[in-house]
Motif scaffolding. Structure first.
Motif, PDB file in Angstrom:
ATOM      1  N   ASN A  43       0.906  -1.134  -0.004  1.00  0.00           N
ATOM      2  CA  ASN A  43      -0.022   0.010   0.041  1.00  0.00           C
ATOM      3  C   ASN A  43       0.832   1.273   0.146  1.00  0.00           C
ATOM      4  O   ASN A  43       0.431   2.292  -0.622  1.00  0.00           O
ATOM      5  CB  ASN A  43      -0.816   0.048   1.127  1.00  0.00           C
ATOM      6  CG  ASN A  43      -1.978  -0.900   1.130  1.00  0.00           C
ATOM      7  OD1 ASN A  43      -2.371  -1.556  -0.125  1.00  0.00           O
ATOM      8  ND2 ASN A  43      -2.529  -1.448   2.180  1.00  0.00           N
ATOM      9  N   SER A  44       1.965   1.301   0.750  1.00  0.00           N
ATOM     10  CA  SER A  44       2.941   2.585   0.791  1.00  0.00           C
ATOM     11  C   SER A  44       3.398   2.581  -0.501  1.00  0.00           C
ATOM     12  O   SER A  44       3.471   3.682  -0.863  1.00  0.00           O
ATOM     13  CB  SER A  44       4.091   2.248   1.797  1.00  0.00           C
ATOM     14  OG  SER A  44       3.395   2.145   3.235  1.00  0.00           O
ATOM     15  N   VAL A  45       4.021   1.735  -1.151  1.00  0.00           N
ATOM     16  CA  VAL A  45       4.611   1.585  -2.518  1.00  0.00           C
ATOM     17  C   VAL A  45       3.668   2.078  -3.518  1.00  0.00           C
ATOM     18  O   VAL A  45       3.852   2.960  -4.284  1.00  0.00           O
ATOM     19  CB  VAL A  45       5.220   0.297  -2.967  1.00  0.00           C
ATOM     20  CG1 VAL A  45       5.755   0.254  -4.364  1.00  0.00           C
ATOM     21  CG2 VAL A  45       6.247  -0.177  -1.959  1.00  0.00           C
ATOM     22  N   TYR A  46       2.434   1.615  -3.441  1.00  0.00           N
ATOM     23  CA  TYR A  46       1.325   1.918  -4.562  1.00  0.00           C
ATOM     24  C   TYR A  46       1.127   3.456  -4.596  1.00  0.00           C
ATOM     25  O   TYR A  46       1.217   3.945  -5.610  1.00  0.00           O
ATOM     26  CB  TYR A  46       0.273   1.057  -4.165  1.00  0.00           C
ATOM     27  CG  TYR A  46      -1.059   1.518  -4.918  1.00  0.00           C
ATOM     28  CD1 TYR A  46      -1.076   1.316  -6.499  1.00  0.00           C
ATOM     29  CD2 TYR A  46      -2.332   1.891  -4.490  1.00  0.00           C
ATOM     30  CE1 TYR A  46      -2.134   1.712  -7.110  1.00  0.00           C
ATOM     31  CE2 TYR A  46      -3.502   2.240  -4.988  1.00  0.00           C
ATOM     32  CZ  TYR A  46      -3.290   2.180  -6.384  1.00  0.00           C
ATOM     33  OH  TYR A  46      -4.349   2.581  -7.417  1.00  0.00           O
ATOM     34  N   VAL A  47       0.626   3.968  -3.211  1.00  0.00           N
ATOM     35  CA  VAL A  47       0.131   5.374  -3.211  1.00  0.00           C
ATOM     36  C   VAL A  47       1.611   6.355  -3.565  1.00  0.00           C
ATOM     37  O   VAL A  47       1.462   7.411  -3.927  1.00  0.00           O
ATOM     38  CB  VAL A  47      -0.417   5.710  -2.155  1.00  0.00           C
ATOM     39  CG1 VAL A  47      -1.757   5.050  -1.796  1.00  0.00           C
ATOM     40  CG2 VAL A  47       0.414   5.427  -0.774  1.00  0.00           C
ATOM     41  N   SER A  48       2.792   5.873  -3.232  1.00  0.00           N
ATOM     42  CA  SER A  48       3.844   6.693  -3.248  1.00  0.00           C
ATOM     43  C   SER A  48       4.487   6.627  -4.747  1.00  0.00           C
ATOM     44  O   SER A  48       4.774   7.529  -5.135  1.00  0.00           O
ATOM     45  CB  SER A  48       4.865   6.175  -2.399  1.00  0.00           C
ATOM     46  OG  SER A  48       4.783   6.308  -1.068  1.00  0.00           O
ATOM     47  N   LEU A  49       4.336   5.424  -5.483  1.00  0.00           N
ATOM     48  CA  LEU A  49       4.394   5.423  -6.687  1.00  0.00           C
ATOM     49  C   LEU A  49       3.452   6.341  -7.769  1.00  0.00           C
ATOM     50  O   LEU A  49       3.808   7.188  -8.655  1.00  0.00           O
ATOM     51  CB  LEU A  49       4.459   4.002  -7.450  1.00  0.00           C
ATOM     52  CG  LEU A  49       5.439   3.106  -6.894  1.00  0.00           C
ATOM     53  CD1 LEU A  49       5.264   1.755  -7.615  1.00  0.00           C
ATOM     54  CD2 LEU A  49       6.887   3.674  -7.796  1.00  0.00           C
ATOM     55  N   LEU A  50       2.237   6.378  -7.304  1.00  0.00           N
ATOM     56  CA  LEU A  50       0.971   7.370  -7.851  1.00  0.00           C
ATOM     57  C   LEU A  50       1.720   8.709  -7.713  1.00  0.00           C
ATOM     58  O   LEU A  50       1.502   9.500  -8.605  1.00  0.00           O
ATOM     59  CB  LEU A  50      -0.156   7.151  -7.315  1.00  0.00           C
ATOM     60  CG  LEU A  50      -0.838   5.832  -7.739  1.00  0.00           C
ATOM     61  CD1 LEU A  50      -2.197   5.790  -6.998  1.00  0.00           C
ATOM     62  CD2 LEU A  50      -1.027   5.512  -9.246  1.00  0.00           C
ATOM     63  N   ALA A  51       2.050   9.035  -6.630  1.00  0.00           N
ATOM     64  CA  ALA A  51       2.447  10.313  -6.156  1.00  0.00           C
ATOM     65  C   ALA A  51       3.535  10.983  -6.913  1.00  0.00           C
ATOM     66  O   ALA A  51       3.629  12.007  -7.189  1.00  0.00           O
ATOM     67  CB  ALA A  51       2.615  10.488  -4.642  1.00  0.00           C
ATOM     68  N   ALA A  52       4.710   9.905  -6.840  1.00  0.00           N
ATOM     69  CA  ALA A  52       5.759  10.171  -7.713  1.00  0.00           C
ATOM     70  C   ALA A  52       5.566  10.581  -9.138  1.00  0.00           C
ATOM     71  O   ALA A  52       5.916  11.338  -9.924  1.00  0.00           O
ATOM     72  CB  ALA A  52       6.820   9.290  -7.645  1.00  0.00           C
ATOM     73  N   GLY A  53       4.488   9.590  -9.924  1.00  0.00           N
ATOM     74  CA  GLY A  53       4.273   9.685 -11.195  1.00  0.00           C
ATOM     75  C   GLY A  53       3.690  11.073 -11.489  1.00  0.00           C
ATOM     76  O   GLY A  53       3.893  11.803 -12.397  1.00  0.00           O
ATOM     77  N   ALA A  54       2.417  11.266 -10.572  1.00  0.00           N
ATOM     78  CA  ALA A  54       1.733  12.550 -10.870  1.00  0.00           C
ATOM     79  C   ALA A  54       2.636  13.909 -10.747  1.00  0.00           C
ATOM     80  O   ALA A  54       2.409  14.909 -11.215  1.00  0.00           O
ATOM     81  CB  ALA A  54       0.520  12.664  -9.731  1.00  0.00           C
ATOM     82  N   SER A  55       3.535  13.959  -9.649  1.00  0.00           N
ATOM     83  CA  SER A  55       4.334  14.941  -9.365  1.00  0.00           C
ATOM     84  C   SER A  55       5.136  15.250 -10.555  1.00  0.00           C
ATOM     85  O   SER A  55       5.494  16.408 -11.005  1.00  0.00           O
ATOM     86  CB  SER A  55       5.251  14.959  -8.035  1.00  0.00           C
ATOM     87  OG  SER A  55       4.410  14.615  -7.103  1.00  0.00           O
ATOM     88  N   VAL A  56       5.840  14.312 -11.051  1.00  0.00           N
ATOM     89  CA  VAL A  56       6.586  14.424 -12.387  1.00  0.00           C
ATOM     90  C   VAL A  56       5.939  14.957 -13.575  1.00  0.00           C
ATOM     91  O   VAL A  56       6.274  16.080 -14.265  1.00  0.00           O
ATOM     92  CB  VAL A  56       7.297  13.213 -12.723  1.00  0.00           C
ATOM     93  CG1 VAL A  56       7.727  13.316 -14.184  1.00  0.00           C
ATOM     94  CG2 VAL A  56       8.293  12.857 -11.896  1.00  0.00           C
ATOM     95  N   LEU A  57       4.433  14.412 -13.792  1.00  0.00           N
ATOM     96  CA  LEU A  57       3.785  15.067 -14.879  1.00  0.00           C
ATOM     97  C   LEU A  57       3.417  16.564 -14.523  1.00  0.00           C
ATOM     98  O   LEU A  57       3.326  17.153 -15.431  1.00  0.00           O
ATOM     99  CB  LEU A  57       2.367  14.243 -15.022  1.00  0.00           C
ATOM    100  CG  LEU A  57       2.439  12.852 -15.443  1.00  0.00           C
ATOM    101  CD1 LEU A  57       1.428  12.174 -15.572  1.00  0.00           C
ATOM    102  CD2 LEU A  57       3.118  12.857 -16.886  1.00  0.00           C
ATOM    103  N   VAL A  58       3.283  16.889 -13.312  1.00  0.00           N
ATOM    104  CA  VAL A  58       2.855  18.490 -13.109  1.00  0.00           C
ATOM    105  C   VAL A  58       4.223  19.260 -12.875  1.00  0.00           C
ATOM    106  O   VAL A  58       4.285  20.486 -13.489  1.00  0.00           O
ATOM    107  CB  VAL A  58       2.204  18.490 -11.727  1.00  0.00           C
ATOM    108  CG1 VAL A  58       1.982  19.939 -11.433  1.00  0.00           C
ATOM    109  CG2 VAL A  58       0.693  17.744 -11.789  1.00  0.00           C
ATOM    110  N   ALA A  59       5.206  18.645 -12.549  1.00  0.00           N
ATOM    111  CA  ALA A  59       6.624  19.322 -12.443  1.00  0.00           C
ATOM    112  C   ALA A  59       7.280  19.643 -13.618  1.00  0.00           C
ATOM    113  O   ALA A  59       7.944  20.553 -13.972  1.00  0.00           O
ATOM    114  CB  ALA A  59       7.508  18.554 -11.385  1.00  0.00           C
TER     115      ALA A  59
END
Length: 537
Positions: free
Chosen positions: A342-358
């Motif tokens: 669960n930790s890995v899953y939500v953190s991966l989603l956050a990392a991917g979304a952050s890169v797309l916005v950043a």
């Protein structure tokens, strides 16, 4: 021609004169970010306004003022102590003639890889009359007192935040012009006088930058004071939220934001005061400081720091794994590897979304010198400076009142991670983009490549390391985030940090051993990223 001028020329050639369509797109992006960041925080104003005149009464309440004073005192002590520890360690590892400086550099930076609440958890378990340290020292008649309260929280926070000051001061020392120090010494200045008049003004902005990070961390930290039974603003807000006192929690959150603003303003004032700085044209690299026979006693400081910040908690985690008996093995609270997933899953989603916005923000701010691009790059840092508990309270209130379907969902949790940690990706990608030679892109354009093709063929491969670094940093910090995860996670959705929280509250220390080790291991990767960046710099 400056980098920004080259960037402006490059963009103008790629977008056409004026770049109106692109500018409009970035303006829309900037506006969207402002709305996404400020609307949830603005909802705190709506909730606090519902208190009416009681808001002033609660603000001046003796309990509120006591918590405010305690929080400010904790921030002050931790920041001052971190400077007293971090600056000498930076001087030792950059200037002093101690053996194995690279080894000590890595070792004293590693505490940053340990979440402070894990350090607090380990300190609580190790200390006290029945703790392992007291048991080990019993033959000597020594009892280690319980580490708790204000002193315990200040000590633990200092141990795990001083690396911010250490790393920023070290960077300043590495860029110091050694000839300036040598010139001061030839003018009969002693070592201390040369340090005060030459070195200190040069490294003060770096010290201030590190102190800012320490102060913001100490103010926003939730787990460490809670584990140490010290009621500061973050705990006070959490308890009022759990007591369904939403308006009071919102009011307290706004006060915490105000304190954060004061800290940012103070750092800006110190950092802007560069009257003591010199334009350096000489040798980069700090002057060597020959300690002579004192070089071995000087290693006591990094050794003590490493023992208390690294050896002790890791040893306690290992003890949790092997020790049995009451308080360590409970069937009603068992660890599942699904929490890790669960930790890995939500953190991966956050990392991917952050890169797309950043990515578009970083590209624009690195290549165009304009107010719009500057605003677009700076707006995300509002979220980064916002304490996690404040952002979580704001998002809970906003989702319940405005978008109930988002309450306690994965998208809302991921959004919180993106708002908090996306600036890490912006900084990393922006740095990589600024190193791209504009002539390569111009050459691709002259060969008939479209703007998109030129970006894909030239720019993207060159900035991939920055993208990967930014994504890794967001992933790792999301893995460790405690208050936002506690308040925003879906019901029944446990992660490593929420399981550790439950284990601490139940006093079942042994059950936290595996998730603690996993978190430390994963967090250590962040230091590998930071040190790799330093080596490649």
């Amino acid at each position: 021609m400056s980098g920004s001028e080259r960037g402006g020329t490059r963009i103008e050639r790629l977008t056409g004169r004026g770049g109106g369509l692109v500018d409009s797109g970035y303006a829309a992006l900037a506006m969207g970010l402002v709305v996404a960041l400020l609307v949830p925080l603005g909802w705190l104003l709506v909730d606090a306004a519902g208190l009416g005149w009681r808001a002033l009464e609660l603000t001046l309440d003796s309990k509120t003022l006591a918590v405010l004073g305690r929080s400010v005192a904790l921030v002050t002590v931790v920041t001052g102590a971190s400077v007293l520890v971090g600056v000498p360690l930076a001087l030792l590892t950059v200037q002093a003639s101690i053996p194995f400086r690279r080894f000590w550099t890595v070792l004293v930076a590693l505490p940053l890889a340990v979440p402070s609440y894990l350090g607090a958890f380990a300190a609580i378990s190790a200390s006290g009359p029945s703790g392992p340290l007291s048991e080990a020292l019993a033959p000597l008649g020594v009892t280690v007192p319980a580490v708790e309260g204000f002193a315990g929280a200040a000590a633990v926070l200092t141990l795990y935040t001083y690396p911010y000051v250490f790393l920023t001061t070290r960077a300043s020392l590495l860029s110091l012009d050694a000839s300036l120090v040598e010139a001061a010494r030839t003018l009969n200045c002693g070592r201390l006088e040369a340090f005060r008049r030459v070195t200190l003004p040069q490294i003060l902005p770096g010290v201030a930058a590190g102190a800012l990070l320490v102060a913001l961390y100490a103010l926003a930290d939730f787990g460490t004071p809670n584990f140490m039974n010290l009621e500061v603003f973050t705990q006070f807000i959490y308890s009022r939220h759990n007591a369904h006192m939403g308006g009071y929690a919102a009011l307290l959150s706004l006060q915490l934001l105000a304190v954060t603003g004061v800290i940012l303003a103070a750092e800006s004032w110190i950092g802007a005061d560069d009257s003591g700085a010199y334009a350096s044209r000489g040798n980069r690299g700090a002057a060597e400081l020959d300690l002579g026979p004192w070089r071995y006693p000087a290693m006591v400081l990094p050794i003590l720091v490493a023992v208390f910040a690294l050896v002790l908690p890791i040893g306690i985690f290992a003890l949790w794994l092997v020790r049995g008996g009451p308080g360590y093995e409970f069937a009603q609270l068992s660890f599942s590897w699904s929490y890790g997933w669960n930790s890995v899953y939500v953190s991966l989603l956050a990392a991917g979304a952050s890169v797309l916005v950043a990515l578009p923000i970083a590209l624009r701010s690195a290549t165009v010198d304009s107010r719009l691009s500057s605003l677009t790059a700076r707006v995300p840092y509002v979220g980064y400076a916002t304490p996690g508990i404040v952002l979580a309270i704001a998002l809970v209130s906003f989702s319940l009142d405005a978008v109930p379907a988002l309450y306690k969902t994965i998208p809302l949790l991921v959004f919180a991670y993106v708002v908090r940690f996306m600036p890490q990706a912006v900084g990393s990608i922006r740095t990589s983009t600024m190193q791209v030679d504009g002539r390569l892109i111009e050459a691709a354009r002259t060969l008939g490549r479209s703007r998109t093709e030129a970006f894909r063929a030239v720019t993207l491969p060159l900035i991939v390391p920055g993208i990967v670094t930014g994504a890794a940093l967001v992933f790792l910090t999301s893995m460790k985030e405690l208050p936002a995860t506690l308040l925003l996670r879906p019901l029944g959705f446990d992660t490593l940090v929420t399981f550790i929280w439950r284990a601490e509250e139940a006093g079942m220390y042994g059950q936290a051993a595996i998730p603690a080790f996993v978190l430390v291991l994963v967090s250590a990767l962040s230091m590998a990223v930071l040190l790799a960046q330093e080596d490649n710099g």
